[in-house]
Design an enzyme around this catalytic site. Structure first.
Site, mmCIF file in Angstrom:
data_model
loop_
_atom_site.group_PDB
_atom_site.id
_atom_site.type_symbol
_atom_site.label_atom_id
_atom_site.label_comp_id
_atom_site.label_asym_id
_atom_site.label_seq_id
_atom_site.Cartn_x
_atom_site.Cartn_y
_atom_site.Cartn_z
ATOM 1 N N SER A 1 0.819 -1.207 0.000
ATOM 2 C CA SER A 1 0.000 0.000 0.000
ATOM 3 C C SER A 1 0.861 1.268 0.000
ATOM 4 C CB SER A 1 -0.938 -0.006 1.215
ATOM 5 O OG SER A 1 -1.680 1.186 1.274
ATOM 6 N N GLN A 2 1.763 1.393 0.972
ATOM 7 C CA GLN A 2 2.623 2.579 1.023
ATOM 8 C C GLN A 2 3.707 2.524 -0.043
ATOM 9 O OE1 GLN A 2 2.475 5.407 2.733
ATOM 10 N NE2 GLN A 2 0.756 4.892 4.063
ATOM 11 N N HIS B 1 7.006 4.784 9.357
ATOM 12 C CA HIS B 1 6.413 4.562 10.675
ATOM 13 C C HIS B 1 7.577 4.303 11.629
ATOM 14 C CE1 HIS B 1 3.780 3.455 13.842
ATOM 15 N NE2 HIS B 1 3.687 2.155 13.610
ATOM 16 N N GLU C 1 -23.758 4.311 5.831
ATOM 17 C CA GLU C 1 -23.887 5.752 6.093
ATOM 18 C C GLU C 1 -22.687 6.322 6.841
ATOM 19 O OE1 GLU C 1 -27.523 7.537 7.396
ATOM 20 O OE2 GLU C 1 -28.728 5.877 6.637
#
Length: 338
Positions: A26-27, A107, A230
Site C-alpha cells: 500500500s505505502q 512509521h 452511512e
C-alpha cells in the site's frame, strides 16, 4: 509544532539521490510512483518471487532484489510490514548499509521499539503520511496530497531534515502540510489511533450496532445501511469541517441524539480502557506481543481475521454493494495493480 509546505522544501535534494523503496504494498507503491512522477530516481527492492515484481515493472519502475536495491541507493526507505522489517533489515539491508547513507521509515515502530537499531554513522529519518498508501497515491494524482509527519533520528550529514522534507514534498505531503515530530510521538499516537478509534474502535462499534439491530429483529440490510454504509457520509462531513460541520449538516433530531446518547455508548469506562491500551503501547507491550505473534506463525491473528471475514455484516455488505456498481469504479484499492 512546525508545519512545512512545498515552498519550504528544496525539491532538487531528493532528485539528486537514488532512492530505493523496499516493498511495494500500500505505502510502497504510493511512494515509488509519486517519487517517480516528481522526477526522482527510484528503484524498487523486492524479494525473489514477489507477486509485486510485475506490478512495479508494469508501472514503469525499475525493480531489483532487495539487497541490490539497498546497495545501489543513497536513500533506503523501508516500507515492508512492521513485523517483517527487522528480518529484512538484518538480512538484506544492514550488510550493504554504508556510512553516510539515509535510512528512512514511514512509521517509527521498528526504531522506537528497538527492533531495528541503525548504526551511528547512518542518517535516519521518517516521513509518515497520515493516511493509507492508496490514498497517498490517489490524492497525489489529483494534484492534492496527504499530510505527512517528519522526524529525524540520526543526522550525520547535517542535512537529514532537508532531505526528509524534500522526500515528503515529492510524495505530495508538502501540498497538505508536513508536521515536524519525533519517532516516539509518531509511533505511540499512530498505534493508539489505529487501535482505539480509527480501526479497532470503529469496526467494533459498527459490528456491535449491526448485531444490536439484527438481534432485535430488524432486517440485516437496514442494519448494514444504518451502521456501515452511512458511516462514509458522516465521515466525509467530519473530514471536511470537523464535528461542528457534521452537526450542522444532520437533522436536529440526529444532533440531539448525538449529544445525549453518544456519551452513553462511549463512557468513562471506555476511556479508561483507552488509557490501558495507550499504556500497553507506551511500555512496548503491544510491540512485543505483535512481534511474538508473527514469530509464532500468526495463528491468533489469522483466527481473528477469519472471524471478522465471516461476520454476517460482510455477507450482507457484499450483496448490497454488488447492487451499486458505481462503488467499484475508480477504486482506491485494485489488487491487480497496487
Amino acid at each position: 509544532m512546525r508545519v512545512f509546505y512545498d515552498n519550504d522544501a528544496d525539491a532538487q535534494l531528493i532528485k539528486n539521490k537514488r532512492v530505493a523503496i523496499i516493498g511495494y504494498g500500500s505505502q510502497g507503491h504510493a511512494h515509488a510512483n509519486n517519487l517517480k512522477d516528481s522526477g526522482a530516481d527510484v528503484i524498487v527492492g523486492l524479494p525473489e518471487g514477489s507477486k509485486s515484481w510485475e506490478k512495479a515493472r508494469a508501472a514503469g519502475l525499475e525493480v531489483m532484489h532487495t539487497r541490490d536495491a539497498a546497495a545501489a541507493a543513497d536513500v533506503i526507505m523501508i516500507l515492508v510490514p512492521d513485523e517483517l522489517a527487522p528480518s529484512v533489515y538484518r538480512n538484506e539491508i544492514e550488510p550493504v548499509l554504508t556510512a553516510g547513507k539515509y535510512l528512512a521509515f514511514a512509521h517509527g515502530f521498528s526504531v522506537h521499539f528497538k527492533k531495528i537499531v541503525p548504526p551511528a554513522d547512518v542518517n535516519v529519518f521518517m516521513v509518515a503520511p497520515k493516511g493509507p498508501g492508496h490514498l497517498v497515491r490517489s490524492e497525489y494524482t489529483k494534484g492534492a496530497g496527504v499530510p505527512c509527519l517528519l522526524a529525524v533520528y540520526h543526522d550525520v550529514s547535517d542535512d537529514t531534515k532537508e532531505v526528509g522534507l524534500s522526500y515528503a514534498s515529492a510524495i505530495g505531503g508538502g501540498r497538505a502540510g508536513v508536521i515536524e515530530t519525533n519517532f516516539r510521538e509518531e509511533t505511540e499516537t499512530d498505534l493508539f489511533g489505529e487501535q482505539a478509534v480509527l480501526c479497532g474502535g470503529l469496526t467494533a462499534l459498527i459490528q456491535a450496532g449491526f448485531e444490536t439491530l439484527t438481534e432485535a429483529g430488524y432486517a440485516p440490510e437496514m442494519a448494514y445501511f444504518e451502521c456501515l454504509h452511512e458511516m462514509k457520509l458522516i465521515v466525509d462531513l467530519l473530514y471536511e469541517g470537523g464535528i461542528e460541520n457534521m452537526r450542522y449538516s444532520v437533522s436536529n433530531t440526529a444532533e440531539y441524539g448525538d449529544l445525549t446518547r453518544g456519551p452513553r455508548v462511549v463512557t468513562d469506562a471506555t476511556k479508561a480502557e483507552m488509557k490501558r491500551i495507550l499504556g500497553e503501547i507506551q511500555s512496548g507491550q503491544f510491540a512485543d506481543e505483535w512481534m511474538s505473534e508473527n514469530d509464532s506463525g500468526k495463528q491468533n491473528f489469522t483466527r481473528l481475521e477469519n472471524e471478522g471475514r465471516e461476520h454476517p455484516i460482510e455477507e450482507v455488505g457484499a450483496r448490497l454493494r454488488a447492487m451499486m456498481p458505481w462503488l467499484s469504479k475508480n477504486r482506491l484499492v485494485n489488487t491487480a495493480k497496487n
